[in-house]
Design a protein around this motif. Structure first.
Motif, PDB file in Angstrom:
ATOM      1  N   ASP A  20       0.748  -1.335  -0.025  1.00  0.00           N
ATOM      2  CA  ASP A  20      -0.034  -0.156   0.109  1.00  0.00           C
ATOM      3  C   ASP A  20       0.937   1.285   0.074  1.00  0.00           C
ATOM      4  OD1 ASP A  20       0.962   0.225   2.567  1.00  0.00           O
ATOM      5  OD2 ASP A  20      -0.860  -0.522   3.503  1.00  0.00           O
ATOM      6  N   GLY A  21       2.002   1.129  -0.038  1.00  0.00           N
ATOM      7  CA  GLY A  21       3.200   2.300  -0.236  1.00  0.00           C
ATOM      8  C   GLY A  21       3.459   3.005   1.112  1.00  0.00           C
ATOM      9  N   HIS A  22       2.721   2.472   2.349  1.00  0.00           N
ATOM     10  CA  HIS A  22       3.111   3.073   3.545  1.00  0.00           C
ATOM     11  C   HIS A  22       3.753   2.048   4.561  1.00  0.00           C
ATOM     12  CE1 HIS A  22       1.032   6.731   2.202  1.00  0.00           C
ATOM     13  NE2 HIS A  22       0.110   6.060   1.868  1.00  0.00           N
ATOM     14  N   LEU A  23       4.320   1.041   4.060  1.00  0.00           N
ATOM     15  CA  LEU A  23       4.769  -0.080   4.987  1.00  0.00           C
ATOM     16  C   LEU A  23       6.306   0.487   5.288  1.00  0.00           C
ATOM     17  CD1 LEU A  23       3.975  -3.312   3.070  1.00  0.00           C
ATOM     18  CD2 LEU A  23       2.647  -2.032   4.785  1.00  0.00           C
ATOM     19  N   PRO A  24       6.680   0.109   6.787  1.00  0.00           N
ATOM     20  CA  PRO A  24       7.689   0.224   6.973  1.00  0.00           C
ATOM     21  C   PRO A  24       8.974  -0.451   6.493  1.00  0.00           C
ATOM     22  CG  PRO A  24       6.653  -1.185   8.676  1.00  0.00           C
ATOM     23  CD  PRO A  24       5.629  -0.798   7.455  1.00  0.00           C
ATOM     24  N   PRO A  25      10.111   0.022   6.642  1.00  0.00           N
ATOM     25  CA  PRO A  25      11.274  -0.755   5.660  1.00  0.00           C
ATOM     26  C   PRO A  25      11.376  -2.173   6.765  1.00  0.00           C
ATOM     27  CG  PRO A  25      12.024   0.944   7.079  1.00  0.00           C
ATOM     28  CD  PRO A  25      10.586   1.207   7.103  1.00  0.00           C
ATOM     29  N   VAL A  26      11.969  -3.105   6.013  1.00  0.00           N
ATOM     30  CA  VAL A  26      12.330  -4.351   6.672  1.00  0.00           C
ATOM     31  C   VAL A  26      13.972  -4.606   6.611  1.00  0.00           C
ATOM     32  CG1 VAL A  26      10.159  -5.211   6.063  1.00  0.00           C
ATOM     33  CG2 VAL A  26      12.133  -5.397   4.679  1.00  0.00           C
ATOM     34  N   THR A  27      14.474  -5.394   7.373  1.00  0.00           N
ATOM     35  CA  THR A  27      15.792  -5.521   7.770  1.00  0.00           C
ATOM     36  C   THR A  27      16.108  -6.629   6.402  1.00  0.00           C
ATOM     37  OG1 THR A  27      15.430  -7.475   9.071  1.00  0.00           O
ATOM     38  CG2 THR A  27      15.589  -5.499  10.185  1.00  0.00           C
ATOM     39  N   ARG A  28      17.510  -6.636   6.246  1.00  0.00           N
ATOM     40  CA  ARG A  28      18.076  -7.690   5.117  1.00  0.00           C
ATOM     41  C   ARG A  28      17.573  -9.055   5.314  1.00  0.00           C
ATOM     42  NH1 ARG A  28      24.491  -7.873   3.876  1.00  0.00           N
ATOM     43  NH2 ARG A  28      24.114  -8.620   6.046  1.00  0.00           N
ATOM     44  N   ARG A  29      17.595  -9.322   6.571  1.00  0.00           N
ATOM     45  CA  ARG A  29      17.263 -10.650   7.171  1.00  0.00           C
ATOM     46  C   ARG A  29      15.786 -11.126   6.811  1.00  0.00           C
ATOM     47  NH1 ARG A  29      18.411 -14.737  10.858  1.00  0.00           N
ATOM     48  NH2 ARG A  29      16.546 -15.865  11.565  1.00  0.00           N
ATOM     49  N   ARG A  30      14.996 -10.147   6.784  1.00  0.00           N
ATOM     50  CA  ARG A  30      13.433 -10.378   6.403  1.00  0.00           C
ATOM     51  C   ARG A  30      13.231 -10.260   4.858  1.00  0.00           C
ATOM     52  NH1 ARG A  30      13.127  -9.093  12.104  1.00  0.00           N
ATOM     53  NH2 ARG A  30      12.689  -6.731  11.781  1.00  0.00           N
ATOM     54  N   ARG A  31      14.183  -9.423   4.515  1.00  0.00           N
ATOM     55  CA  ARG A  31      14.064  -9.420   2.965  1.00  0.00           C
ATOM     56  C   ARG A  31      14.300 -10.797   2.319  1.00  0.00           C
ATOM     57  NH1 ARG A  31      16.524  -4.087   3.210  1.00  0.00           N
ATOM     58  NH2 ARG A  31      18.518  -5.081   2.621  1.00  0.00           N
ATOM     59  N   ALA A  32      15.152 -11.404   2.951  1.00  0.00           N
ATOM     60  CA  ALA A  32      15.485 -12.735   2.549  1.00  0.00           C
ATOM     61  C   ALA A  32      14.115 -13.672   2.428  1.00  0.00           C
ATOM     62  CB  ALA A  32      16.494 -13.442   2.925  1.00  0.00           C
ATOM     63  N   VAL A  33      13.514 -13.412   3.688  1.00  0.00           N
ATOM     64  CA  VAL A  33      12.217 -14.310   3.905  1.00  0.00           C
ATOM     65  C   VAL A  33      11.256 -13.963   3.088  1.00  0.00           C
ATOM     66  CG1 VAL A  33      10.283 -14.736   5.534  1.00  0.00           C
ATOM     67  CG2 VAL A  33      12.732 -14.586   6.393  1.00  0.00           C
ATOM     68  N   LEU A  34      11.064 -12.708   2.772  1.00  0.00           N
ATOM     69  CA  LEU A  34       9.946 -12.119   1.798  1.00  0.00           C
ATOM     70  C   LEU A  34      10.418 -12.574   0.209  1.00  0.00           C
ATOM     71  CD1 LEU A  34       9.492  -8.368   2.550  1.00  0.00           C
ATOM     72  CD2 LEU A  34       7.883 -10.423   2.737  1.00  0.00           C
ATOM     73  N   ALA A  35      11.650 -12.825   0.008  1.00  0.00           N
ATOM     74  CA  ALA A  35      12.120 -13.109  -1.437  1.00  0.00           C
ATOM     75  C   ALA A  35      11.697 -14.697  -1.736  1.00  0.00           C
ATOM     76  CB  ALA A  35      13.577 -13.220  -1.572  1.00  0.00           C
ATOM     77  N   LEU A  36      11.291 -15.527  -0.723  1.00  0.00           N
ATOM     78  CA  LEU A  36      10.763 -16.882  -0.703  1.00  0.00           C
ATOM     79  C   LEU A  36       9.531 -16.956  -0.619  1.00  0.00           C
ATOM     80  CD1 LEU A  36      14.038 -18.732   1.094  1.00  0.00           C
ATOM     81  CD2 LEU A  36      13.483 -18.511  -1.355  1.00  0.00           C
ATOM     82  N   VAL A  37       8.579 -15.895  -0.389  1.00  0.00           N
ATOM     83  CA  VAL A  37       7.295 -16.013  -0.108  1.00  0.00           C
ATOM     84  C   VAL A  37       6.446 -16.478  -1.472  1.00  0.00           C
ATOM     85  CG1 VAL A  37       5.173 -15.044   0.756  1.00  0.00           C
ATOM     86  CG2 VAL A  37       7.142 -14.784   2.134  1.00  0.00           C
ATOM     87  N   ASP A  38       6.083 -17.555  -1.770  1.00  0.00           N
ATOM     88  CA  ASP A  38       5.500 -17.948  -2.947  1.00  0.00           C
ATOM     89  C   ASP A  38       3.813 -18.209  -2.693  1.00  0.00           C
ATOM     90  OD1 ASP A  38       5.838 -20.332  -1.672  1.00  0.00           O
ATOM     91  OD2 ASP A  38       7.367 -20.858  -3.286  1.00  0.00           O
ATOM     92  N   GLY A  39       3.366 -18.217  -1.498  1.00  0.00           N
ATOM     93  CA  GLY A  39       1.932 -18.581  -1.406  1.00  0.00           C
ATOM     94  C   GLY A  39       1.751 -20.111  -1.164  1.00  0.00           C
ATOM     95  N   VAL A  40       3.038 -20.734  -1.292  1.00  0.00           N
ATOM     96  CA  VAL A  40       3.151 -22.272  -1.225  1.00  0.00           C
ATOM     97  C   VAL A  40       3.942 -22.667   0.132  1.00  0.00           C
ATOM     98  CG1 VAL A  40       3.691 -24.537  -2.283  1.00  0.00           C
ATOM     99  CG2 VAL A  40       2.653 -22.542  -3.680  1.00  0.00           C
TER     100      VAL A  40
END
Length: 256
Positions: A164-184
């Motif tokens: 929504d354009g207003h989310l807080p920044p995330v750490t590099r560690r959690r960016r690695a988690v988000l990179a693997l989020v695929d709905g499965v």
């Protein structure tokens, strides 16, 4: 509701028992009443943490685990053969033990039996007092709920929310988690792919859910067996209104 494994673990510790406490979600190994190892299909094992973390190669691990001199003492063999230092083995072992014990002894798991005399192939590393282990499990449960009190986030596939354009920044560690989020993948699947302890990934996913990056699974509605009696309107607390909670939190933080 069936009692969890904690009372049985306390009994075995008082007896100074040695063997394997079998639980619905894993196994806890004891020697003379102390916890010496734990494993769970929901937690990446010691070998996954060492190999994915780059400390050992898969071939080096297989060679050590299959060596005749390592029978029943793989951990000691890894150190004696120069593959790991004592400190590396101890730190990684304790991480794997506490991670697996969270699932084996934590919410939703129950005792299934005790195999007296059973020993783990890793061998002794550093025993853990059962009281300290139970205390840590309670602490972890309280920590998860303090971050985002919806345990369904821990077990269901992780699904990205529309930004929504207003989310807080995330750490590099959690960016690695988000990179693997695929709905499965579930949080446990993401942890295994990253070679990280599963509980740490549960923390990351709950923080991401609280921040609005991933969906909070909604609890299924309980069907009503009959029409309600006349009176004040009933309020359904079964489904978390995650967007509302996020808006309330953001409003409170804006005024601090």
């Amino acid at each position: 509701m069936r009692p969890g494994p904690a009372p049985r673990l306390a009994e075995l510790a008082a007896e100074r028992a040695s063997g394997a406490l079998l639980c619905d979600a894993g196994t806890v190994y004891l020697a003379d009443g102390k916890v010496v190892h734990a494993e769970s299909p929901l937690a990446p094992g010691l070998e996954v943490l060492l190999i994915t973390g780059g400390r050992l190669t898969a071939d080096s691990w297989r060679e050590a685990a299959g060596h005749p001199a390592a029978a029943g003492r793989v951990g000691r063999f890894l150190v004696d053969s120069g593959r790991l230092t004592d400190a590396e083995l101890e730190i990684c072992h304790l991480g794997a033990l506490f991670d697996a014990a969270w699932f084996a002894l934590g919410p939703g798991s129950g005792p299934r039996g005790f195999q007296r005399g059973a020993a783990h192939w890793l061998g002794p590393v550093r025993p853990v007092d059962p009281v300290a282990l139970e205390r840590e499990i309670r602490r972890r449960g309280e920590l998860l709920d303090s971050l985002w009190p919806y345990p369904r986030v821990d077990t269901e596939p992780v699904v990205l929310r529309r930004p929504d354009g207003h989310l807080p920044p995330v750490t590099r560690r959690r960016r690695a988690v988000l990179a693997l989020v695929d709905g499965v993948r579930t949080p446990v699947g993401i942890a295994r792919a990253l070679g990280r302890p599963a509980f740490h990934t549960l923390l990351d996913v709950r923080r991401l859910a609280a921040a609005g990056y991933v969906e909070t699974p909604r609890a299924p509605r309980t069907p009503m067996p009959r029409a309600p009696e006349p009176g004040p309107a009933a309020v359904d607390f079964a489904e978390p209104d995650a967007p509302l909670l996020r808006r309330l939190r953001d409003a409170l933080e804006a005024h601090l």
